[in-house]
Design a protein around this motif. Structure first.
Motif, PDB file in Angstrom:
ATOM      1  N   VAL A   1       0.840  -1.156  -0.051  1.00  0.00           N
ATOM      2  CA  VAL A   1      -0.063   0.062  -0.090  1.00  0.00           C
ATOM      3  C   VAL A   1       1.066   1.107   0.034  1.00  0.00           C
ATOM      4  CG1 VAL A   1      -0.085  -0.021   2.555  1.00  0.00           C
ATOM      5  CG2 VAL A   1      -1.965   1.418   1.045  1.00  0.00           C
ATOM      6  N   GLY A   2       0.487   2.209  -0.719  1.00  0.00           N
ATOM      7  CA  GLY A   2       1.272   3.486  -0.962  1.00  0.00           C
ATOM      8  C   GLY A   2       0.525   4.661  -0.650  1.00  0.00           C
TER       9      GLY A   2
ATOM     10  N   LYS B   1      -2.291  -4.539  -4.273  1.00  0.00           N
ATOM     11  CA  LYS B   1      -1.653  -3.244  -4.467  1.00  0.00           C
ATOM     12  C   LYS B   1      -2.762  -2.233  -4.321  1.00  0.00           C
ATOM     13  CE  LYS B   1       0.672  -5.796  -8.171  1.00  0.00           C
ATOM     14  NZ  LYS B   1      -0.370  -7.037  -8.240  1.00  0.00           N
ATOM     15  N   LEU B   2      -2.342  -1.441  -3.644  1.00  0.00           N
ATOM     16  CA  LEU B   2      -3.408  -0.248  -3.317  1.00  0.00           C
ATOM     17  C   LEU B   2      -2.547   1.095  -3.080  1.00  0.00           C
ATOM     18  CD1 LEU B   2      -6.466   0.916  -2.464  1.00  0.00           C
ATOM     19  CD2 LEU B   2      -5.860   0.121  -0.080  1.00  0.00           C
ATOM     20  N   MET B   3      -2.903   1.988  -4.079  1.00  0.00           N
ATOM     21  CA  MET B   3      -2.352   3.273  -3.992  1.00  0.00           C
ATOM     22  C   MET B   3      -3.243   4.254  -3.426  1.00  0.00           C
ATOM     23  SD  MET B   3       0.781   4.494  -4.722  1.00  0.00           S
ATOM     24  CE  MET B   3       0.774   6.248  -3.807  1.00  0.00           C
TER      25      MET B   3
ATOM     26  N   ALA C   1      -5.526  10.237  -8.033  1.00  0.00           N
ATOM     27  CA  ALA C   1      -6.541   8.938  -8.318  1.00  0.00           C
ATOM     28  C   ALA C   1      -7.723   9.448  -9.031  1.00  0.00           C
ATOM     29  CB  ALA C   1      -6.934   8.176  -7.040  1.00  0.00           C
ATOM     30  N   SER C   2      -8.061  10.318  -9.137  1.00  0.00           N
ATOM     31  CA  SER C   2      -9.374  10.766  -9.761  1.00  0.00           C
ATOM     32  C   SER C   2      -9.240  11.419 -11.116  1.00  0.00           C
ATOM     33  CB  SER C   2     -10.104  11.882  -8.870  1.00  0.00           C
ATOM     34  OG  SER C   2      -9.401  12.884  -8.688  1.00  0.00           O
TER      35      SER C   2
ATOM     36  N   MET D   1      -6.195   2.303  -7.221  1.00  0.00           N
ATOM     37  CA  MET D   1      -6.280   3.470  -7.154  1.00  0.00           C
ATOM     38  C   MET D   1      -7.300   4.143  -6.119  1.00  0.00           C
ATOM     39  SD  MET D   1      -3.114   4.682  -8.562  1.00  0.00           S
ATOM     40  CE  MET D   1      -3.108   6.438  -9.066  1.00  0.00           C
ATOM     41  N   MET D   2      -6.933   4.758  -4.899  1.00  0.00           N
ATOM     42  CA  MET D   2      -7.966   5.212  -3.968  1.00  0.00           C
ATOM     43  C   MET D   2      -7.574   6.927  -3.915  1.00  0.00           C
ATOM     44  SD  MET D   2      -8.576   4.475   0.151  1.00  0.00           S
ATOM     45  CE  MET D   2      -9.452   2.828  -0.172  1.00  0.00           C
TER      46      MET D   2
END
Length: 397
Positions: free
Chosen positions: A94-95, A118-120, A125-126, A140-141
């Protein structure tokens, strides 16, 4: 013991990095805090930036001894990619980051096998996430607020990210379970052929069909490089056209590279090599104004490839396949390569097709395991699909 790697620039995002790592730890997961900043960390970390930077091909100084931020970010991305790819204890990554951090962390995430969580969490992200996600399975969050200290919004976002990555890591499914998987490439104009092949083989194989839109071919080859495919039936190689002639759905120069590297059993064909893809007519380059076009829909316009273009395409494919030392069968359908390239169809051009077939046959270097076969069939003829299935069973031995 597997660990969730929590990655960010601990010089500018230290507070957020610590909060996220602590939130993950409360779930019972083991955490590794990794600094990818280019100045000193302001919170304790498990892996210092200097250690990550040492993985750069030119050493630590290539990353940390520079006054140019852009150069440092690019170099740290290269170093982190090599660092994370070397780890054997990754339960997930997670980054957190803005522009620089997102670039660094996702460069590493893209090197990991599909299926690894894998979570960024990113300020980007938008927007257009394609440069960061590419053909990987990065989630992507949006961070909502900028990462300039914790606030009531960022705490909620980071808490949710912690729960998400911990849940994914705890329940990560194995991507290689069940029947062996094979990759197939398809376009709308080759759908009857590929559908028939998949239906025939589905009882024995997990048939994964990829839309030949540039990213589709690259995704299939990433799976091949990751060791997740037992073979490939590459009926639709149209992305090569767009790469050579400025289309909007291009392959990269590494097309077929995974087949060469892995020596996977391979059956290929010339599906949709009669067309280059553009968006609406207004987007077509002026130099092509006199060419033959077909309006696929209001947003997609197809341009028929000429004999000379087909020759170039065929030679390029032949050279690439000649580098493949695994079993290769390449099938050429003499009566047309797409639903449009059929007698009476909009793109029917036997001369251009002949130039394509001859170029492939002239260029590819035949061996006992690498052969080109001509078939007096259209690519969407059921008999062609049957021939492809027979060839695939043959290359599998």
């Amino acid at each position: 013991m597997k660990r969730i790697y929590v990655v960010g620039t601990a010089d500018t995002k230290g507070e957020e990095l610590a909060y996220l790592a602590d939130a993950i730890a409360t779930t019972g997961a083991t955490v590794a805090r990794v600094d990818v900043g280019t100045r000193g960390a302001v919170v304790p970390v498990d892996v210092e930036a200097r250690e990550v930077a040492s993985w750069h091909p030119d050493g630590t100084s290539a990353v940390l001894v520079t006054n140019d931020r852009g150069t440092a970010v690019t170099a740290m991305g290269i170093a982190f990619a090599r660092f994370i790819a070397s780890r054997h204890d990754v339960a997930g990554v997670v980054g957190i980051g803005g522009g620089g951090g997102t670039s660094i962390v996702t460069a590493g995430m893209r090197t990991l096998a599909l299926g690894v969580p894998k979570l960024m969490v990113s300020t980007l992200a938008s927007g257009d996430t394609a440069p960061y996600v590419d053909v990987s399975d990065i989630v992507m969050m949006p961070s909502i607020t900028d990462m300039a200290g914790l606030n009531r919004i960022s705490r909620v976002v980071l808490h949710n990210a912690a729960q998400a990555v911990a849940g994914m890591a705890a329940r990560a499914a194995r991507i290689d379970e069940g029947k062996p998987s094979i990759g197939l490439t398809m376009f709308g104009v080759t759908t009857p052929c590929v559908t028939a092949i998949a239906e025939t083989l589905r009882d024995d194989y997990d048939c994964m069909v990829f839309h030949a839109t540039g990213t589709g071919g690259r995704t299939m080859e990433k799976l091949a490089d990751s060791g997740l495919l037992a073979g490939v039936i590459d009926i639709t190689t149209t992305e090569v056209c767009d790469m050579h002639f400025g289309g909007v759905l291009p392959a990269t120069p590494d097309r077929f590279g995974a087949i060469a590297r892995t020596r996977l059993p391979y059956v290929g064909s010339v599906g949709a090599l009669d067309m280059v893809n553009f968006w609406a007519p207004s987007t077509i380059p002026e130099k092509y104004s006199s060419r033959l076009f077909y309006e696929h829909n209001p947003n997609v316009t197809l341009m028929r490839t000429t004999s000379e273009e087909c020759r170039r395409i065929g030679e390029w494919i032949g050279e690439k396949l000649s580098q493949c030392e695994g079993p290769v069968r390449f099938l050429t359908p003499e009566r047309g390569v797409s639903a449009l390239d059929i007698e009476g169809g909009a793109f029917w051009d036997p001369e251009a097709d002949a130039a394509l077939f001859q170029a492939i046959e002239r260029t590819i270097r035949p061996t006992a395991t690498r052969r080109v076969e001509r078939l007096p069939l259209h690519i969407n003829d059921p008999a062609f699909a049957e021939a492809a299935v027979r060839a695939f069973r043959e290359v599998l031995g």
